[in-house]
Design a protein around this motif. Structure first.
Motif, PDB file in Angstrom:
ATOM      1  N   GLY A 186       1.717   6.153  -7.166  1.00  0.00           N
ATOM      2  CA  GLY A 186       0.558   6.912  -7.612  1.00  0.00           C
ATOM      3  C   GLY A 186       0.770   8.410  -7.499  1.00  0.00           C
ATOM      4  N   SER A 187       1.424   8.849  -6.426  1.00  0.00           N
ATOM      5  CA  SER A 187       1.657  10.285  -6.261  1.00  0.00           C
ATOM      6  C   SER A 187       2.647  10.803  -7.295  1.00  0.00           C
ATOM      7  N   ASP A 242       2.457   1.542  -3.472  1.00  0.00           N
ATOM      8  CA  ASP A 242       1.429   1.921  -4.437  1.00  0.00           C
ATOM      9  C   ASP A 242       1.084   3.400  -4.299  1.00  0.00           C
ATOM     10  N   GLY A 243       0.980   3.888  -3.088  1.00  0.00           N
ATOM     11  CA  GLY A 243       0.682   5.300  -2.856  1.00  0.00           C
ATOM     12  C   GLY A 243       1.795   6.204  -3.367  1.00  0.00           C
ATOM     13  N   ARG A 244       3.045   5.811  -3.111  1.00  0.00           N
ATOM     14  CA  ARG A 244       4.166   6.624  -3.581  1.00  0.00           C
ATOM     15  C   ARG A 244       4.224   6.657  -5.107  1.00  0.00           C
ATOM     16  N   SER A 301       0.571  11.431 -10.385  1.00  0.00           N
ATOM     17  CA  SER A 301      -0.331  12.573 -10.281  1.00  0.00           C
ATOM     18  C   SER A 301       0.431  13.884 -10.448  1.00  0.00           C
ATOM     19  N   LEU A 315       0.825  -1.205   0.000  1.00  0.00           N
ATOM     20  CA  LEU A 315       0.000   0.000   0.000  1.00  0.00           C
ATOM     21  C   LEU A 315       0.862   1.259   0.000  1.00  0.00           C
ATOM     22  N   GLY A 316       1.936   1.249   0.767  1.00  0.00           N
ATOM     23  CA  GLY A 316       2.838   2.395   0.798  1.00  0.00           C
ATOM     24  C   GLY A 316       3.514   2.617  -0.541  1.00  0.00           C
TER      25      GLY A 316
END
Length: 96
Positions: free
Chosen positions: A79-80, A75-77, A83, A72-73
């Motif tokens: 994804g950011s 994936d979030g990094r 963006s 999850l960490g």
């Protein structure tokens, strides 16, 4: 992990208790025979195995939770980073 928490752990504990109760009753009924001593020894081995299984399941659950947090960490990094791409560089897939 839900299957581990909702089914595997409780079912393993229940199976351990069922064998404990039935075998303990048989061992008490046969306590004056060598069979009773054998059942008691087998029961002690069974309890040890059940404890080891429960410890292993607990360790596996902790490892799965750690892996989940890691993914999850990451994936979030990732994804950011996407963006931060300007709208001119984004794919039409971003609209979906």
């Amino acid at each position: 992990m839900a299957a581990l928490e909702q089914h595997i752990e409780p079912d393993s504990q229940a199976a351990g208790r069922i064998v404990d109760d039935a075998t303990e009753a048989a061992a008490k009924g046969l306590r004056e025979w060598a069979t009773g001593a054998g059942l008691t020894a087998a029961l002690n081995g069974w309890r040890s195995s059940v404890k080891a299984l429960e410890a292993r399941l607990s360790a596996e659950k902790a490892a799965l939770a750690g892996t989940n947090r890691l993914f999850l960490g990451t994936d979030g990094r990732i994804g950011s980073q996407f963006s931060a791409v300007s709208p001119l560089q984004q794919s039409r897939l971003s609209e979906y």
